[in-house]
Scaffold this active site. Sequence first.
Site, short mmCIF file in Angstrom:
data_model
loop_
_atom_site.label_atom_id
_atom_site.label_comp_id
_atom_site.label_asym_id
_atom_site.label_seq_id
_atom_site.Cartn_x
_atom_site.Cartn_y
_atom_site.Cartn_z
N CYS A 27 -10.26 -1.43 14.68
CA CYS A 27 -10.53 -2.87 14.87
C CYS A 27 -10.68 -3.26 16.34
O CYS A 27 -11.39 -4.20 16.65
CB CYS A 27 -9.42 -3.69 14.26
SG CYS A 27 -9.11 -3.28 12.54
N CYS A 32 -8.44 -2.02 4.31
CA CYS A 32 -8.27 -3.13 5.26
C CYS A 32 -9.57 -3.56 5.91
O CYS A 32 -9.71 -4.68 6.37
CB CYS A 32 -7.32 -2.74 6.38
SG CYS A 32 -5.73 -2.22 5.80
N GLU A 56 -15.86 -11.19 3.95
CA GLU A 56 -14.69 -10.94 3.10
C GLU A 56 -14.03 -12.25 2.68
O GLU A 56 -13.67 -12.43 1.51
CB GLU A 56 -13.68 -10.06 3.86
CG GLU A 56 -12.46 -9.70 3.04
CD GLU A 56 -11.40 -8.97 3.88
OE1 GLU A 56 -11.20 -7.78 3.64
OE2 GLU A 56 -10.80 -9.59 4.78
N GLU A 111 -13.73 -13.30 -5.31
CA GLU A 111 -12.44 -12.91 -5.90
C GLU A 111 -11.26 -13.24 -4.99
O GLU A 111 -10.12 -13.06 -5.38
CB GLU A 111 -12.46 -11.41 -6.25
CG GLU A 111 -12.60 -10.45 -5.09
CD GLU A 111 -14.05 -10.13 -4.72
OE1 GLU A 111 -14.95 -10.94 -5.04
OE2 GLU A 111 -14.28 -9.06 -4.11
N GLU A 144 0.83 -1.20 0.00
CA GLU A 144 0.00 0.00 0.00
C GLU A 144 0.87 1.26 0.00
O GLU A 144 0.53 2.25 -0.65
CB GLU A 144 -0.94 -0.03 1.21
CG GLU A 144 -2.12 0.91 1.08
CD GLU A 144 -3.26 0.55 2.03
OE1 GLU A 144 -3.58 -0.65 2.16
OE2 GLU A 144 -3.81 1.46 2.66
N SER A 158 -7.50 1.77 -2.27
CA SER A 158 -6.28 1.04 -2.56
C SER A 158 -6.69 -0.33 -3.10
O SER A 158 -7.67 -0.92 -2.65
CB SER A 158 -5.48 0.86 -1.26
OG SER A 158 -4.56 -0.19 -1.42
N GLU A 200 2.01 1.69 -3.39
CA GLU A 200 0.88 2.11 -4.23
C GLU A 200 0.66 3.61 -4.08
O GLU A 200 0.46 4.33 -5.06
CB GLU A 200 -0.39 1.33 -3.86
CG GLU A 200 -1.56 1.66 -4.78
CD GLU A 200 -2.86 0.98 -4.36
OE1 GLU A 200 -2.86 0.20 -3.39
OE2 GLU A 200 -3.88 1.25 -5.02
N LYS A 219 -15.24 -9.84 8.41
CA LYS A 219 -14.17 -10.67 7.84
C LYS A 219 -14.71 -11.99 7.32
O LYS A 219 -14.12 -12.61 6.45
CB LYS A 219 -13.08 -10.92 8.89
CG LYS A 219 -12.22 -9.70 9.18
CD LYS A 219 -11.22 -9.41 8.07
CE LYS A 219 -10.54 -8.06 8.27
NZ LYS A 219 -9.79 -7.64 7.07
#
Lengths: 165, 597
Positions: free
Chosen positions: B521, B303, B365, B370, B283, B323, B286, B362
């Site tokens: 988190c 994230c 996710e 993908e 990142e 990102s 990036e 999560k």
Amino acid sequence: MYELFDTIIATYKGKPGALLSVLEEVQRNTEHTYLNEQALLYIAEKMQVPLSQVYSVATFYSFFNLKPQGEHTITVCRGTACHTRGSKPLLDDVMAMLGLIETEEGEDESSYTTEDMRFTVRTVACFGQCALAPVLAVDEVIYSKMTADKLATLLKQLMAKKVKA
Amino acid sequence: MANEMITLCIDSQEVTVVKGTTILDACLQVGIKIPTLCHLEDISSHGSCGICVVEVKNSKRLVRSCITSALPGMEVSTNNERIRASRKLNLELVLANHPLECLTCERNTNCELQSLAQQLGVRESRFQRTKRNLIPLDYSSSSLVRDPNKCILCNRCVEVCSQVQGVHAIDIIGRGLRSKVSTFMDKGLGSSVCTNCGQCALVCPTGAITERSHIEEVFSDIANPNLTTIVQTAPAIRVGIGEAMGMPWGALVTGQMVAGLRRLGFSKVFDTQFAADLTIMEEGHELISRIQKKGVLPMITSCSPGWIKYIEHFYPEQLDHLSTCKSPQQMFGAIAKTYYAQQAGLDPRNIRVVSIMPCTAKKFEAGRSEMDGAFEFWKEEMALSEGERFADVDYALTTRELASMFKRVGIQFASLPEEEFDSPLGMSTGAAVIFGATGGVMEAALRTAYEVLTKKSLPSIDFTDLRGMDGIKEATVDINGTALRVAVANTLGNARTLMEQIQEGTSPYAFIEVMACPGGCLGGGGQPIPTNEAIRKKRAASIYQEDRNFEVRKSHENSEIQALYKDFLIEPLGEKSHHLLHTTYTKRGQYALFDSF
């Protein structure tokens, strides 16, 4: 259809309580007088109101129908005064004469509609006409001191009426 | 401007409070904690449960202390027969429609309704149930399960979803006996704009909203001798799990956590923080590339899976700002089943990656289609068939689920010895641990980006402007004479403020960090219950303590990360990284969930 919705939404835009007014007019202008999923989605998106909130409002007011309604609505009062004067047997009569069966989820159903879409039966907590109990309403007209016989005649007349073109 | 102070009398004790204080809060000052149920600390009061009633002199009725302001000269009683009877009655009425299934409920022994029944001395269930039918459970979400039958309509979940997160996935539907919390057309959370953040589960006083549990599947995989079970733990677990095991708020228990996971039988105990350092490498580069090549700015972190689903629903036209980096959980999974599999000589089909996350999103996710970089990596080489397709991360458990596993096998957590993570995916830096707190990813990224861009050592690596619980924080960093403006938001409601600026083209920032949950988190929807402002602060303090415990506090100085690049990835943003560590997003929209017009 959506052009009409746009006009209705534009009429109430920015006014307090706009959502209620829009829902009301959309329902009135929808065949079978109800709010379907597509209409609710459209209104939510155009008015930028969260979907959950539109659904919350539409399910809070008994005025709003989320299922297609029959041509005529028969509303039986189930208030205390009407109950003591026999509104439950009246309700049972109406249901039986129209061939409607109360489902097991009875308490979750707000109304019953005949398959031919001619009649919808619903109950109300009180009409405020307790002195004239038991009362029921057919569309906008209230009938007082109802009896089984009067009801039978009334329903027969209604059933004999020609179906709206 | 000084706050106006008023004086009132509570149970014959004089107390002076700031004007506008509720009676409930005023009582705390004289050492009385009025019992509450619907009241949501720090967020809102709905006044719906009627548990918090008190008596005010010259007022005929009892008043609800959570929604009534203290007034000068007010005489309040908090304890008499009338008050006790009223509270108990109100609670008994709530209990009338609540299933008495405490023994088999997930929230057994950690339920506010249960505690209150105990506290108020309810010993019988006097009232008959008034709801005839049971409402079906909502299993439509891959992260959360709702049981409306256990719901007491306190409205907390609706408040947190709408007022804190601005998501409005749920609302009170229907009225009277038919009232329930539900989604648009009762289609279920899985078909709604729900971001899976799980804040609703965190504030629910009962077991009406819980995570979708995968404990049994994980136990069964651990027991399977043909599988290598790899566990990874997010930064926020080490400051949360202790609480669920009876330790103080925010207890820092990294070593015990590792020992406990080993006792559970996982083959390898690794650290998501390794992947957090990896995230910073990707990142950070990036960001540098976007700045140098005049790419889309501000770049926003990716994230937090709750945040990702939020932007996909609410700002689908702005996905280019995200990102392309996968989250640390997903980077870990992809690396574990490729690089590590190669190193350890394991068949990736026989590896199970289990992640312990402070997060319910999560789970969603991990299940995104993908997220199967490792399968794609091996597909040709191993001639894998479609039927063998596997995900990078097999199961994501919450902190609460891990606590439940520890309890089931009788692990005496507090007395475990401190143990070290396994090598190589267990090594991390201070930059990685602060991912667990709001502002941490930004700070970690700046520690690396600064040094890569300037080739100089940072004068001070502590970016204190980016720490703390403020909803939006900003800072300006001077890099080679260029001022880099950055911002950090926690909660989706605050993210919206920054997104509106982007939408209007007025965003002054180059880089933005967003975490969906309050405090980041460490306040995630999968953390121990209760989680509130005071507890979040304790956890944050432990996170920054852990950062200072590391000798190496910059991601690019992690030697195992350096080895990973040398032996496998070659360079940040390289060909392998592109396939394994970066991803794409989906334009979801808010209203286009269903067949549209």
